[in-house]
Design a protein around this motif. Structure first.
Motif, PDB file in Angstrom:
ATOM      1  N   ALA A 202      52.554  49.128  46.651  1.00 41.92           N
ATOM      2  CA  ALA A 202      52.247  50.384  45.966  1.00 41.92           C
ATOM      3  C   ALA A 202      52.130  50.239  44.454  1.00 41.92           C
ATOM      4  O   ALA A 202      52.297  51.204  43.714  1.00 41.92           O
ATOM      5  CB  ALA A 202      53.305  51.446  46.309  1.00 41.92           C
ATOM      6  N   SER A 203      51.799  49.039  44.000  1.00 46.39           N
ATOM      7  CA  SER A 203      51.623  48.839  42.560  1.00 46.39           C
ATOM      8  C   SER A 203      50.237  49.245  42.083  1.00 46.39           C
ATOM      9  O   SER A 203      50.029  49.429  40.876  1.00 46.39           O
ATOM     10  CB  SER A 203      51.888  47.371  42.185  1.00 46.39           C
ATOM     11  N   GLY A 204      49.280  49.340  43.015  1.00 45.42           N
ATOM     12  CA  GLY A 204      47.931  49.759  42.644  1.00 45.42           C
ATOM     13  C   GLY A 204      46.890  48.660  42.679  1.00 45.42           C
ATOM     14  O   GLY A 204      45.761  48.865  42.229  1.00 45.42           O
ATOM     15  N   LYS A 205      47.216  47.497  43.259  1.00 44.12           N
ATOM     16  CA  LYS A 205      46.252  46.397  43.234  1.00 44.12           C
ATOM     17  C   LYS A 205      44.980  46.710  44.019  1.00 44.12           C
ATOM     18  O   LYS A 205      43.894  46.274  43.620  1.00 44.12           O
ATOM     19  CB  LYS A 205      46.880  45.096  43.714  1.00 44.12           C
ATOM     20  N   SER A 206      45.094  47.462  45.107  1.00 45.97           N
ATOM     21  CA  SER A 206      43.889  47.795  45.873  1.00 45.97           C
ATOM     22  C   SER A 206      42.982  48.735  45.091  1.00 45.97           C
ATOM     23  O   SER A 206      41.753  48.639  45.160  1.00 45.97           O
ATOM     24  CB  SER A 206      44.268  48.419  47.219  1.00 45.97           C
TER      25      SER A 206
ATOM     26  N   LEU B 138      29.806  31.241  48.077  1.00 45.83           N
ATOM     27  CA  LEU B 138      29.341  31.741  46.787  1.00 45.83           C
ATOM     28  C   LEU B 138      28.724  30.620  45.961  1.00 45.83           C
ATOM     29  O   LEU B 138      27.704  30.817  45.282  1.00 45.83           O
ATOM     30  CB  LEU B 138      30.516  32.366  46.015  1.00 45.83           C
ATOM     31  N   GLY B 139      29.333  29.445  46.016  1.00 44.51           N
ATOM     32  CA  GLY B 139      28.820  28.318  45.245  1.00 44.51           C
ATOM     33  C   GLY B 139      27.480  27.809  45.725  1.00 44.51           C
ATOM     34  O   GLY B 139      26.766  27.144  44.968  1.00 44.51           O
ATOM     35  N   ARG B 140      27.135  28.115  46.988  1.00 47.25           N
ATOM     36  CA  ARG B 140      25.842  27.664  47.528  1.00 47.25           C
ATOM     37  C   ARG B 140      24.709  28.644  47.243  1.00 47.25           C
ATOM     38  O   ARG B 140      23.552  28.364  47.566  1.00 47.25           O
ATOM     39  CB  ARG B 140      25.962  27.435  49.031  1.00 47.25           C
ATOM     40  N   LEU B 141      25.036  29.806  46.648  1.00 44.79           N
ATOM     41  CA  LEU B 141      23.982  30.759  46.319  1.00 44.79           C
ATOM     42  C   LEU B 141      23.050  30.187  45.262  1.00 44.79           C
ATOM     43  O   LEU B 141      23.431  29.331  44.464  1.00 44.79           O
ATOM     44  CB  LEU B 141      24.608  32.057  45.799  1.00 44.79           C
ATOM     45  N   ALA B 142      21.818  30.661  45.266  1.00 43.04           N
ATOM     46  CA  ALA B 142      20.860  30.192  44.269  1.00 43.04           C
ATOM     47  C   ALA B 142      21.367  30.476  42.856  1.00 43.04           C
ATOM     48  O   ALA B 142      21.167  29.660  41.942  1.00 43.04           O
ATOM     49  CB  ALA B 142      19.508  30.867  44.499  1.00 43.04           C
ATOM     50  N   GLU B 143      22.027  31.615  42.693  1.00 41.70           N
ATOM     51  CA  GLU B 143      22.643  31.952  41.400  1.00 41.70           C
ATOM     52  C   GLU B 143      24.102  32.329  41.655  1.00 41.70           C
ATOM     53  O   GLU B 143      24.433  33.511  41.804  1.00 41.70           O
ATOM     54  CB  GLU B 143      21.893  33.097  40.721  1.00 41.70           C
ATOM     55  N   PRO B 144      24.989  31.354  41.708  1.00 37.69           N
ATOM     56  CA  PRO B 144      26.393  31.651  41.991  1.00 37.69           C
ATOM     57  C   PRO B 144      26.998  32.550  40.914  1.00 37.69           C
ATOM     58  O   PRO B 144      26.667  32.424  39.728  1.00 37.69           O
ATOM     59  CB  PRO B 144      27.056  30.271  41.973  1.00 37.69           C
ATOM     60  N   PRO B 145      27.867  33.457  41.303  1.00 41.42           N
ATOM     61  CA  PRO B 145      28.524  34.294  40.297  1.00 41.42           C
ATOM     62  C   PRO B 145      29.474  33.456  39.452  1.00 41.42           C
ATOM     63  O   PRO B 145      30.076  32.494  39.955  1.00 41.42           O
ATOM     64  CB  PRO B 145      29.297  35.316  41.141  1.00 41.42           C
ATOM     65  N   PRO B 146      29.620  33.800  38.178  1.00 48.40           N
ATOM     66  CA  PRO B 146      30.537  33.008  37.338  1.00 48.40           C
ATOM     67  C   PRO B 146      31.999  33.228  37.691  1.00 48.40           C
ATOM     68  O   PRO B 146      32.830  32.343  37.471  1.00 48.40           O
ATOM     69  CB  PRO B 146      30.233  33.513  35.922  1.00 48.40           C
ATOM     70  N   LEU B 147      32.317  34.423  38.241  1.00 48.55           N
ATOM     71  CA  LEU B 147      33.694  34.782  38.562  1.00 48.55           C
ATOM     72  C   LEU B 147      33.754  35.353  39.969  1.00 48.55           C
ATOM     73  O   LEU B 147      32.810  35.974  40.443  1.00 48.55           O
ATOM     74  CB  LEU B 147      34.227  35.845  37.601  1.00 48.55           C
ATOM     75  N   ALA B 148      34.892  35.165  40.616  1.00 44.19           N
ATOM     76  CA  ALA B 148      35.145  35.804  41.903  1.00 44.19           C
ATOM     77  C   ALA B 148      36.632  36.116  41.985  1.00 44.19           C
ATOM     78  O   ALA B 148      37.466  35.398  41.409  1.00 44.19           O
ATOM     79  CB  ALA B 148      34.727  34.899  43.062  1.00 44.19           C
ATOM     80  N   VAL B 149      36.966  37.201  42.686  1.00 43.41           N
ATOM     81  CA  VAL B 149      38.350  37.682  42.749  1.00 43.41           C
ATOM     82  C   VAL B 149      38.805  37.721  44.205  1.00 43.41           C
ATOM     83  O   VAL B 149      38.061  38.153  45.089  1.00 43.41           O
ATOM     84  CB  VAL B 149      38.471  39.096  42.131  1.00 43.41           C
ATOM     85  N   VAL B 150      40.033  37.275  44.429  1.00 47.61           N
ATOM     86  CA  VAL B 150      40.681  37.412  45.733  1.00 47.61           C
ATOM     87  C   VAL B 150      41.892  38.307  45.559  1.00 47.61           C
ATOM     88  O   VAL B 150      42.788  38.008  44.745  1.00 47.61           O
ATOM     89  CB  VAL B 150      41.104  36.053  46.309  1.00 47.61           C
ATOM     90  N   GLU B 151      41.909  39.416  46.298  1.00 48.76           N
ATOM     91  CA  GLU B 151      43.052  40.331  46.279  1.00 48.76           C
ATOM     92  C   GLU B 151      44.002  39.937  47.411  1.00 48.76           C
ATOM     93  O   GLU B 151      43.611  39.892  48.581  1.00 48.76           O
ATOM     94  CB  GLU B 151      42.587  41.776  46.493  1.00 48.76           C
TER      95      GLU B 151
END
Length: 209
Positions: free
Chosen positions: A15-19, A106-119
């Motif tokens: 219940a800290s609000g991460k979601s 994500l790394g195999r995409l033609a344009e990989p995102p610079p950042l990714a988040v895991v909750e």
């Protein structure tokens, strides 16, 4: 194949609000994986997580369809530190493998995102925080955790047990690279996420250099 995204772990206590923070980041277009959704997938009938849980605790923690009954499982492990450790030891490697597969995609995409988040709820407790380039902790006071859990309809006994099974929220805060302070009123969180995300981007740029 492009470069691997800079991987950010997003965690916090019950219940800290991460979601809520995760939803705000997704709205910005940030690639985000919810580890709890992966656990739900792993707990489906016949899935690797359901098989592992049944092997550890028997069919009493399974629903009639063979999926994991998460309420029954919580009752079995929440007050038993040894059982919780065995559960984490069996399930969290499966979640980590799912995260690794997602990052690889994500790394195999033609344009990989610079950042990714895991909750994920237990990054610090399980030692998985070391898998991430940056750790972001959503923080509020312990009293607010309990108050917010009760406001969601959770019983006091269940909320206290779940909070007690997690690392204290202040200890998680101490482990963070970036803290998102969610101790203020609900309307303040979006601005706090804006501030923290600027800090995240600055740290990511500095570490990449």
């Amino acid at each position: 194949m492009g470069a691997r995204p800079f991987l950010i772990g997003l965690t916090g206590g019950l219940a800290s609000g991460k979601s809520t923070v995760a939803r705000l980041l997704e709205a910005r277009g940030v690639p985000l994986l919810d580890a709890d959704r992966e656990v739900h997938r792993l707990y489906r009938p016949g899935a690797a997580g359901a098989v592992a849980v049944a092997r550890l605790f028997g069919v009493r923690v399974l629903a009639a369809d063979g999926s994991v009954d998460r309420d029954a499982l919580a009752r079995r492990v929440v007050a038993d530190g040894e059982a919780l450790a065995r559960l984490n030891g069996a399930v969290h490697p499966l979640v980590r493998a799912a995260v690794e597969g997602w990052v690889a995609e994500l790394g195999r995409l033609a344009e990989p995102p610079p950042l990714a988040v895991v909750e994920a709820a237990l990054l610090v407790e399980t030692g998985a925080a070391g898998d991430y380039d940056l750790l972001v902790v959503v923080w509020c006071t312990a009293a607010q955790q309990l108050e917010r859990a009760l406001a969601r309809g959770m019983s006091g006994a269940r909320a206290r047990a779940l909070i007690g099974a997690q690392l204290p929220i202040d200890a998680k805060r101490a482990a963070a690279d970036v803290v998102i302070d969610n101790s203020g009123p609900p309307g303040a969180l979006a601005a706090e996420v804006d501030r923290a995300w600027r800090e995240v981007l600055e740290l990511c740029a500095a570490r990449r250099r």
